[in-house]
Design a protein around this motif. Structure first.
Motif, short mmCIF file in Angstrom:
data_model
loop_
_atom_site.label_atom_id
_atom_site.label_comp_id
_atom_site.label_asym_id
_atom_site.label_seq_id
_atom_site.Cartn_x
_atom_site.Cartn_y
_atom_site.Cartn_z
N TYR A 1 0.85 -1.19 0.00
CA TYR A 1 0.00 0.00 0.00
C TYR A 1 0.89 1.23 0.00
CZ TYR A 1 -3.66 3.31 1.30
OH TYR A 1 -4.54 4.35 1.32
N GLY A 2 0.44 2.27 -0.71
CA GLY A 2 1.16 3.54 -0.70
C GLY A 2 1.86 3.82 -2.01
N PRO A 3 2.65 4.88 -2.04
CA PRO A 3 3.31 5.27 -3.29
C PRO A 3 4.36 4.27 -3.76
CG PRO A 3 4.01 6.69 -1.48
CD PRO A 3 2.91 5.83 -0.96
N GLN A 4 4.90 3.47 -2.86
CA GLN A 4 5.94 2.49 -3.24
C GLN A 4 5.37 1.07 -3.29
OE1 GLN A 4 8.79 3.47 -0.22
NE2 GLN A 4 9.89 4.80 -1.63
N GLU A 5 4.11 0.96 -3.60
CA GLU A 5 3.43 -0.34 -3.65
C GLU A 5 4.11 -1.26 -4.66
OE1 GLU A 5 -1.00 -2.17 -4.58
OE2 GLU A 5 -0.70 -0.01 -4.53
N GLY A 6 4.33 -2.51 -4.25
CA GLY A 6 4.92 -3.51 -5.14
C GLY A 6 6.43 -3.62 -5.01
N LYS A 7 7.08 -2.72 -4.30
CA LYS A 7 8.54 -2.76 -4.15
C LYS A 7 8.93 -3.64 -2.97
CE LYS A 7 9.51 1.69 -6.25
NZ LYS A 7 10.15 2.99 -6.08
N LEU A 8 10.13 -4.21 -3.06
CA LEU A 8 10.64 -5.06 -2.00
C LEU A 8 11.56 -4.28 -1.07
CD1 LEU A 8 11.51 -8.30 -3.97
CD2 LEU A 8 9.54 -7.90 -2.54
N ALA A 9 11.57 -4.65 0.20
CA ALA A 9 12.45 -4.04 1.18
C ALA A 9 12.78 -5.08 2.24
CB ALA A 9 11.77 -2.82 1.81
N THR A 10 13.65 -4.69 3.18
CA THR A 10 14.07 -5.58 4.25
C THR A 10 13.75 -4.94 5.60
OG1 THR A 10 15.89 -6.29 2.85
CG2 THR A 10 16.03 -6.86 5.17
N ILE A 11 13.27 -5.74 6.53
CA ILE A 11 13.02 -5.23 7.88
C ILE A 11 14.37 -5.08 8.59
CG2 ILE A 11 11.99 -5.70 10.13
CD1 ILE A 11 9.75 -7.16 8.70
N VAL A 12 14.64 -3.85 9.07
CA VAL A 12 15.91 -3.57 9.73
C VAL A 12 15.73 -3.54 11.25
CG1 VAL A 12 17.76 -1.87 9.92
CG2 VAL A 12 16.65 -2.25 7.73
N GLU A 13 14.59 -3.05 11.71
CA GLU A 13 14.34 -2.92 13.15
C GLU A 13 12.85 -3.06 13.41
OE1 GLU A 13 15.37 -2.70 16.86
OE2 GLU A 13 16.95 -1.93 15.57
N ILE A 14 12.49 -3.72 14.50
CA ILE A 14 11.09 -3.83 14.91
C ILE A 14 10.89 -2.80 16.02
CG2 ILE A 14 9.34 -5.33 15.89
CD1 ILE A 14 10.96 -7.68 14.69
N LEU A 15 10.05 -1.80 15.76
CA LEU A 15 9.85 -0.73 16.74
C LEU A 15 8.84 -1.12 17.80
CD1 LEU A 15 9.85 2.22 14.22
CD2 LEU A 15 11.75 1.34 15.56
N ASN A 16 7.68 -1.63 17.40
CA ASN A 16 6.69 -2.16 18.34
C ASN A 16 5.85 -3.18 17.59
OD1 ASN A 16 4.85 -0.64 16.83
ND2 ASN A 16 4.81 1.03 18.30
N ASP A 17 4.70 -3.55 18.15
CA ASP A 17 3.90 -4.61 17.53
C ASP A 17 3.16 -4.15 16.29
OD1 ASP A 17 2.25 -2.95 19.00
OD2 ASP A 17 0.80 -4.53 19.43
N LYS A 18 3.23 -2.88 15.94
CA LYS A 18 2.51 -2.38 14.77
C LYS A 18 3.41 -1.74 13.72
CE LYS A 18 -1.80 -1.37 17.23
NZ LYS A 18 -2.23 -2.70 17.25
N ARG A 19 4.63 -1.36 14.07
CA ARG A 19 5.48 -0.63 13.13
C ARG A 19 6.88 -1.22 13.08
NH1 ARG A 19 6.31 4.98 14.55
NH2 ARG A 19 6.61 4.14 16.61
N VAL A 20 7.48 -1.15 11.89
CA VAL A 20 8.85 -1.61 11.70
C VAL A 20 9.63 -0.58 10.88
CG1 VAL A 20 8.36 -4.09 11.83
CG2 VAL A 20 8.19 -2.94 9.65
N LEU A 21 10.94 -0.68 10.95
CA LEU A 21 11.82 0.15 10.14
C LEU A 21 12.30 -0.70 8.98
CD1 LEU A 21 13.47 2.83 9.89
CD2 LEU A 21 15.28 1.65 11.12
#
Length: 196
Positions: free
Chosen positions: A62-82
């Motif tokens: 979802y969002g302007p970068q929909e369909g692109k791949l990325a890697t999780i670098v940090e887990i901030l809490n149960d709802k958000r990640v970096l």
């Protein structure tokens, strides 16, 4: 107003505990009996194999970068990640987990809070983007994008080709059925395939 005496409450508590113990022991006896009858233990496999973890390759859904791949670098809490996607054009950003789709690929060499250079080296070493392109999900998305680009005339050509394919399949199926039915009739004429 009716009140229980302390002794009555104590007696009721003992009775309740006794009933609970009897039910629990009978339940354990039943379970033991079932396991003795079964004689085989079936090991259950884990149902979930994709977890939100550092190094997990994700697809933005979802969002302007929909369909692109990325890697999780940090887990901030149960709802958000970096996340960070240096090779796919995704800048390092905080994003809600609900906007991500987890893939089955995990980037080895990515640690918590890893810098962009470390992530880039790990991506070049493992190349999860090429692995993802070979999955059924990626092929399905590519097929959908290709169909969205078709013009009216292209859709007409696809319709004609589908009709030709189905006509060829039906003629081949009829021929196979005819040959198979002829083989059964010949076997019955020779006396085979009889019920005894």
């Amino acid at each position: 107003m009716f009140r229980f005496r302390r002794e009555d409450l104590y007696q009721m508590n003992i009775i309740n505990q006794y009933i609970y113990d009897i039910c629990l022991t009978s339940l354990f006896k039943k379970i033991k009996r079932i396991f003795k009858q079964q004689k085989k233990f079936v090991l259950l496999e884990m149902v979930l194999t994709k977890f939100v973890e550092v190094g997990r390759v994700v697809k933005i859904n979802y969002g302007p970068q929909e369909g692109k791949l990325a890697t999780i670098v940090e887990i901030l809490n149960d709802k958000r990640v970096l996340i960070d996607g240096p090779t796919t054009g995704v800048q390092r950003q905080v994003i809600p987990i609900r906007r991500l789709t987890l893939t089955k690929f995990n980037l080895k060499g990515a640690t918590r809070g890893a810098r962009t250079g470390v992530i880039t080296k790990a991506i070049k070493k493992n190349d999860p983007i090429a692995q993802y392109q070979n999955t059924l999900a990626a092929k399905k998305v590519a097929k959908k994008a290709l169909r969205a680009k078709l013009t009216d005339f292209d859709r007409f050509r696809v319709m004609i080709l589908r009709k030709r394919r189905s006509a060829l399949l039906s003629t081949q199926l009829k021929a196979l059925r005819k040959n198979n039915a002829g083989g059964k009739l010949a076997a019955q004429a020779k006396g085979g395939n009889k019920k005894k």
